[in-house]
Design a protein around this motif. Structure first.
Motif, PDB file in Angstrom:
ATOM      1  N   THR A  18     -41.425  29.871   2.674  1.00 26.98           N
ATOM      2  CA  THR A  18     -42.551  30.648   3.170  1.00 26.98           C
ATOM      3  C   THR A  18     -42.187  32.129   3.159  1.00 26.98           C
ATOM      4  O   THR A  18     -41.008  32.483   3.029  1.00 26.98           O
ATOM      5  N   VAL A  19     -43.191  32.985   3.280  1.00 27.23           N
ATOM      6  CA  VAL A  19     -42.992  34.443   3.269  1.00 27.23           C
ATOM      7  C   VAL A  19     -43.932  35.077   4.289  1.00 27.23           C
ATOM      8  O   VAL A  19     -44.857  34.423   4.782  1.00 27.23           O
ATOM      9  N   PRO A  20     -43.713  36.359   4.633  1.00 25.83           N
ATOM     10  CA  PRO A  20     -44.610  37.033   5.572  1.00 25.83           C
ATOM     11  C   PRO A  20     -46.076  36.939   5.115  1.00 25.83           C
ATOM     12  O   PRO A  20     -46.380  37.042   3.931  1.00 25.83           O
ATOM     13  N   GLY A  21     -46.940  36.714   6.079  1.00 21.57           N
ATOM     14  CA  GLY A  21     -48.356  36.527   5.788  1.00 21.57           C
ATOM     15  C   GLY A  21     -48.780  35.082   5.932  1.00 21.57           C
ATOM     16  O   GLY A  21     -49.961  34.799   6.160  1.00 21.57           O
ATOM     17  N   ASN A  22     -47.820  34.160   5.812  1.00 23.12           N
ATOM     18  CA  ASN A  22     -48.098  32.739   6.031  1.00 23.12           C
ATOM     19  C   ASN A  22     -47.948  32.416   7.515  1.00 23.12           C
ATOM     20  O   ASN A  22     -47.116  32.996   8.213  1.00 23.12           O
ATOM     21  N   THR A  23     -48.742  31.477   8.000  1.00 24.35           N
ATOM     22  CA  THR A  23     -48.735  31.161   9.426  1.00 24.35           C
ATOM     23  C   THR A  23     -47.424  30.539   9.888  1.00 24.35           C
ATOM     24  O   THR A  23     -47.089  30.619  11.074  1.00 24.35           O
ATOM     25  N   ASP A  24     -46.661  29.939   8.967  1.00 27.93           N
ATOM     26  CA  ASP A  24     -45.407  29.291   9.362  1.00 27.93           C
ATOM     27  C   ASP A  24     -44.189  30.180   9.141  1.00 27.93           C
ATOM     28  O   ASP A  24     -43.053  29.727   9.284  1.00 27.93           O
TER      29      ASP A  24
END
Length: 196
Positions: A18-24
Motif C-alpha cells: 500500500t502507499v499514501p492515499g490508501n485507507t490501509d
C-alpha cells in the motif's frame, strides 16, 4: 501495512502492499519474511508486486515493525544522517521511503498539541516541537503527543516555539493518553518561477 522481505540474494528491495492515499496505509510496516524456493518455475525477477509472490512460498510474520514513511522521490531530510532513503517496490513501480530507526536509550520528546480552553478544540496547523534533526542528536520521528491549553480566542500561529509555552507539561506527568505520533521532519523541493 505489510512489507515483504524476500530471503534471497536475488532481490534486496522489499515489496510493500500500500502507499499514501490508501485507507490501509501506515508509516509503520509489519515485516513479513518470505522463504524463497529456488525450484519454483516461472518466477520473473525482480518481483515488484506483492500479489506476484508465489503462494507456495512460506511467509513468516515477524514481530518487527519498521518506521518507513513513503515519500516523493525528490524528498530530503533536514539532516540526511538520520535515515536512509531506500527503494521499495509497489505494484510494479519503484517508490522510496525514509528508513528511520529508533535508537534505544534516546528519550522520546514531546510534540505539543494546542487545545482551546472551554471546548478543548484542537488548534490545527500549530503543533510545536521541542526538538528537531538540526538541533538534537537524539532525534526520533516518534513523538509523544502532549496537550497544552490556550485561551479560547487564541489565533493560530501566535506561538511558534515550544520554548514560548509557560510551564509546559512534562512527559512524566501529562502524556496525552500515551499517544505517539510519527512525524518525520522533511524538506520538500519547490519549483522556482523565472523572472525577467
Amino acid at each position: 501495512a505489510k512489507m515483504y522481505v524476500l530471503q534471497t540474494t536475488a532481490q534486496r528491495v522489499p515489496i510493500i502492499d500500500t502507499v499514501p492515499g490508501n485507507t490501509d496505509y501506515s508509516d509503520l510496516w509489519h515485516v513479513v519474511h518470505v522463504t524463497v524456493d529456488a525450484s519454483t518455475p516461472n518466477v520473473s525477477w525482480p518481483i515488484r508486486t506483492a500479489s506476484d509472490i508465489p503462494t507456495a512460498w512460506a511467509r513468516s510474520i515477524t514481530g518487527t515493525y519498521l518506521n518507513c514513511p513513503v515519500v516523493n522521490a525528490n524528498s530530503s531530510l533536514e539532516n540526511p544522517l538520520h535515515a536512509a532513503k531506500v527503494p521499495v517496490f509497489y505494484r510494479g513501480q519503484t517508490r522510496y521511503c525514509f528508513n528511520f530507526s529508533y535508537a534505544p536509550g534516546c528519550a522520546l520528546k514531546p510534540a505539543f498539541t494546542l487545545q482551546r480552553d472551554g471546548d478543548r478544540s484542537f488548534v490545527r496547523g500549530n503543533d510545536l516541537f521541542s526538538h528537531g534533526p538540526a538541533t538534537d542528536i537524539a532525534y526520533s520521528p516518534f513523538m509523544w503527543l502532549m496537550p497544552f491549553g490556550v485561551p479560547q480566542q487564541y489565533q493560530t500561529g501566535a506561538l511558534r516555539s515550544a520554548g514560548a509555552l509557560v510551564s509546559p507539561p512534562t512527559i512524566a506527568t501529562s502524556p496525552s493518553g500515551s499517544v505517539f505520533a510519527n512525524r518525520p521532519l522533511v524538506h520538500e523541493q519547490t519549483a522556482m518561477r523565472a523572472t525577467n
